[in-house]
Design an enzyme around this catalytic site. Structure first.
Site, mmCIF file in Angstrom:
data_model
loop_
_atom_site.group_PDB
_atom_site.id
_atom_site.type_symbol
_atom_site.label_atom_id
_atom_site.label_comp_id
_atom_site.label_asym_id
_atom_site.label_seq_id
_atom_site.Cartn_x
_atom_site.Cartn_y
_atom_site.Cartn_z
ATOM 1 N N HIS A 1 0.852 -1.188 0.000
ATOM 2 C CA HIS A 1 0.000 0.000 0.000
ATOM 3 C C HIS A 1 0.882 1.229 0.000
ATOM 4 O O HIS A 1 1.931 1.243 0.636
ATOM 5 C CB HIS A 1 -0.919 0.007 1.234
ATOM 6 C CG HIS A 1 -2.070 0.939 1.080
ATOM 7 N ND1 HIS A 1 -1.970 2.279 1.356
ATOM 8 C CD2 HIS A 1 -3.329 0.720 0.647
ATOM 9 C CE1 HIS A 1 -3.135 2.845 1.103
ATOM 10 N NE2 HIS A 1 -3.983 1.931 0.673
ATOM 11 N N ASP B 1 -7.971 -5.184 0.109
ATOM 12 C CA ASP B 1 -8.529 -6.006 -0.953
ATOM 13 C C ASP B 1 -8.139 -7.471 -0.873
ATOM 14 O O ASP B 1 -8.641 -8.284 -1.635
ATOM 15 C CB ASP B 1 -8.092 -5.455 -2.316
ATOM 16 C CG ASP B 1 -8.882 -4.216 -2.657
ATOM 17 O OD1 ASP B 1 -10.075 -4.193 -2.317
ATOM 18 O OD2 ASP B 1 -8.311 -3.286 -3.229
HETATM 19 N N1 ACO Z 1 4.208 -7.770 -4.743
HETATM 20 C C1 ACO Z 1 5.552 -7.756 -4.905
HETATM 21 N N2 ACO Z 1 6.324 -6.656 -4.811
HETATM 22 C C2 ACO Z 1 5.711 -5.497 -4.513
HETATM 23 C C3 ACO Z 1 4.313 -5.423 -4.304
HETATM 24 C C4 ACO Z 1 3.556 -6.618 -4.420
HETATM 25 N N3 ACO Z 1 2.231 -6.595 -4.247
HETATM 26 N N4 ACO Z 1 3.969 -4.146 -4.023
HETATM 27 C C5 ACO Z 1 5.094 -3.443 -4.048
HETATM 28 N N5 ACO Z 1 6.157 -4.254 -4.349
HETATM 29 C C6 ACO Z 1 7.574 -3.843 -4.415
HETATM 30 C C7 ACO Z 1 7.850 -3.096 -5.702
HETATM 31 O O1 ACO Z 1 8.303 -3.970 -6.716
HETATM 32 C C8 ACO Z 1 8.910 -2.116 -5.267
HETATM 33 O O2 ACO Z 1 10.132 -2.792 -5.216
HETATM 34 P P1 ACO Z 1 11.516 -1.976 -5.522
HETATM 35 O O3 ACO Z 1 11.622 -0.936 -4.468
HETATM 36 O O4 ACO Z 1 12.573 -3.040 -5.423
HETATM 37 O O5 ACO Z 1 11.363 -1.400 -6.892
HETATM 38 C C9 ACO Z 1 8.533 -1.763 -3.836
HETATM 39 O O6 ACO Z 1 7.786 -2.900 -3.355
HETATM 40 C C10 ACO Z 1 7.668 -0.511 -3.718
HETATM 41 O O7 ACO Z 1 6.554 -0.666 -4.585
HETATM 42 P P2 ACO Z 1 5.903 0.534 -5.377
HETATM 43 O O8 ACO Z 1 5.079 -0.003 -6.512
HETATM 44 O O9 ACO Z 1 6.946 1.539 -5.704
HETATM 45 O O10 ACO Z 1 4.958 1.151 -4.253
HETATM 46 P P3 ACO Z 1 3.734 2.105 -4.497
HETATM 47 O O11 ACO Z 1 3.490 2.775 -3.216
HETATM 48 O O12 ACO Z 1 3.959 2.947 -5.703
HETATM 49 O O13 ACO Z 1 2.535 1.094 -4.868
HETATM 50 C C11 ACO Z 1 0.758 -0.446 -4.680
HETATM 51 C C12 ACO Z 1 1.588 0.639 -3.970
HETATM 52 C C13 ACO Z 1 0.267 0.060 -6.056
HETATM 53 C C14 ACO Z 1 -0.486 -0.746 -3.825
HETATM 54 C C15 ACO Z 1 1.630 -1.713 -4.853
HETATM 55 O O14 ACO Z 1 2.018 -2.196 -3.579
HETATM 56 C C16 ACO Z 1 0.912 -2.812 -5.648
HETATM 57 O O15 ACO Z 1 0.978 -2.816 -6.867
HETATM 58 N N6 ACO Z 1 0.222 -3.767 -4.930
HETATM 59 C C17 ACO Z 1 -0.552 -4.780 -5.591
HETATM 60 C C18 ACO Z 1 -1.872 -4.210 -6.085
HETATM 61 C C19 ACO Z 1 -2.838 -3.939 -4.937
HETATM 62 O O16 ACO Z 1 -3.053 -4.766 -4.064
HETATM 63 N N7 ACO Z 1 -3.480 -2.747 -4.983
HETATM 64 C C20 ACO Z 1 -4.510 -2.353 -4.006
HETATM 65 C C21 ACO Z 1 -4.075 -1.201 -3.163
HETATM 66 S S1 ACO Z 1 -5.267 -0.859 -1.954
HETATM 67 C C22 ACO Z 1 -6.366 0.085 -2.741
HETATM 68 O O17 ACO Z 1 -6.156 0.777 -3.665
HETATM 69 C C23 ACO Z 1 -7.744 0.010 -2.245
#
Ligand code: ACO
Length: 433
Positions: free
Chosen positions: A308, A367
């Protein structure tokens, strides 16, 4: 405004800027950069708004480090345990918990606005039966601006309130119509003798040819999910509603923009993606393979429902939903959904012990478990994000109202770091290689 300032120094010219710092009731201070361009000719750069507060708000507070979520100051755990969705909707819209009379008036008003005009109802017939329900919902909500002209003066507080009640009352009717259309079943009209969530279940699952009994556990589960999904401060869809609304666009169009933003898999579409992922994983033995894929930089696969932007500890909503999952599967005899839930629990356990997820603070989000409940209630996967949209409509409306009644409000208009071609002259096609 506080006495604090924040200094920025230009290390080429040696000029120093003192920027004012604002302090909220809680949370980090914010540095006011509003005059930076006018006085110093530079923009700030923050793609994804990671360090940028886009507005002042009094609605919802999140402490992502501690896993705290407050609606108008009330902890989500207390609201989830003691309140109900309609009371929470009132709280988010008006800022205070209602008195008995206020609650009964509000609930009565929402109940009496549940029907939608027959003409937009017929719009559903223009969609193919397998259209994604989010496309139908966003289209029909947007088209409502063509029907409710009597309440569209956005500078009139009475009109704004009528709009707010109307859209919150009608969104379950629109959602249910999208579902019925996809099923090829007749639309079911709202029943004003039922509470908000029971009415939604009835519009989804009853058919004209036989009685339908509303399961109280199902209604309770929907009510909880709706409370937890009702608002989440300046998330992607809420910011979209604010930005669209800041131009003075009609409020139904602004809400429709929010529905579209919510649709994406990185936002509200994640609950749909979680179920697809769990089905793909299939069984507990396959978990290590999928966790390894999620960690592999060269593989685009991510564990859906994990991570998140704001919560870097745990998402308090996920804990509450996990508990409700137990209750639904036990109370509704959801034997066929139990393996999916067990798989989700096992996946959570593996990921939470894994160095990668620990180091990056990746925890289950709201979620991760909500889809399992929806599925146990018989709601198809493609409708999950629609359910989220029904609940989040309250938050969108609360934020739109706050934005539109702010006397300092102005159109949202970010700037950019331009990295395209520098100035060049046009060459006629005959002169190009
Ligand atoms: N699985 C594996 N790796 C992940 C995940 C995941 N679900 N989420 C983040 N990471 C990793 C990224 O690869 C990144 O790694 P790095 O630093 O080595 O490049 C690091 O963690 C940070 O991730 P970002 O995408 O930069 O974080 P951001 O804050 O931009 O994104 C998000 C947050 C979009 C929720 C992300 O965690 C994600 O894509 N999760 C899966 C989708 C999801 O569950 N979305 C629902 C969110 S809740 C809502 O909107 C109601």
């Amino acid at each position: 405004m506080t006495d604090k300032t924040f200094s920025l120094t230009n290390n080429v010219t040696g000029d120093s800027v003192e920027l004012p710092v604002h302090q909220g009731t809680m949370g980090p201070d914010v540095v006011d950069i509003g005059t930076l361009y006018r006085n110093h000719g530079v923009f700030t750069f923050d793609p994804g708004f990671v360090s940028t507060g886009s507005c002042e708000s009094q609605i919802t507070y999140i402490d992502g480090e501690k896993g705290v979520l407050l609606y108008r100051g009330y902890p989500i755990e207390q609201l989830a345990g003691k309140s109900n969705f309609i009371e929470v909707a009132y709280l988010l819209l008006y800022g205070e918990l209602p008195s008995k009379t206020q609650l009964s008036d509000f609930s009565g008003s929402i109940t009496h606005h549940t029907m939608i005009n027959e003409t937009p109802l017929r719009f559903f017939n223009g969609f193919h039966y397998n259209a994604h329900p989010m496309a139908m919902v966003s289209g029909v909500i947007s088209s409502m601006s063509a029907f409710y002209h009597d309440s569209m003066k956005i500078d009139d507080p009475v009109h704004r309130e009528i709009f707010a009640h109307r859209v919150i009352a009608k969104i379950p009717t629109v959602a249910a119509a999208a579902y019925k259309h996809s099923m090829g079943q007749p639309f079911i009209y709202p029943r004003n003798d039922l509470d908000y969530c029971s009415n939604l279940l009835n519009m989804f699952f009853s058919v004209p040819c036989e009685p339908y009994e509303i399961n109280p556990i199902a209604a309770e589960a929907i009510d909880l999910l709706f409370i937890l999904h009702a608002d989440h401060e300046q998330n992607c869809s809420t910011s979209t509603v604010r930005l669209a609304g800041s131009s003075g666009a009609n409020p139904y169009a602004a809400i429709a923009a929010g529905v579209s933003a919510l649709w994406g898999p990185a936002h509200g579409g994640a609950n749909e993606a979680v179920l697809k992922m769990l089905n793909e994983i299939g069984s507990v033995e396959n978990i290590p393979k999928f966790v390894a894929r999620a960690k592999d930089k060269n593989d685009p696969f991510r564990l859906m429902g994990f991570g998140h932007r704001v919560y870097k500890n745990f998402d308090p909503r996920a804990t509450l939903i996990r508990d409700m999952c137990h209750k639904v599967l036990k109370g509704m005899g959801g034997a066929e959904n139990a393996p999916l839930f067990e798989l989700a629990l096992a996946l959570e356990e593996v990921a939470l012990k894994d160095e990668y997820f620990i180091e990056k603070n990746l925890y289950p989000n709201v979620d991760f478990y909500s889809g399992i409940i929806y599925r146990a209630l018989g709601i198809p996967v493609s409708m999950f994000t629609v359910m989220f949209a029904v609940a989040r409509t309250v938050g969108w409306v609360a934020h739109w109202l706050e934005m539109i009644s702010d006397p300092q409000g102005r159109i949202g208009r970010p700037r950019q770091l331009y990295t395209g071609a520098a100035l060049r002259d046009y060459v006629p096609v005959s002169g190009r290689d």
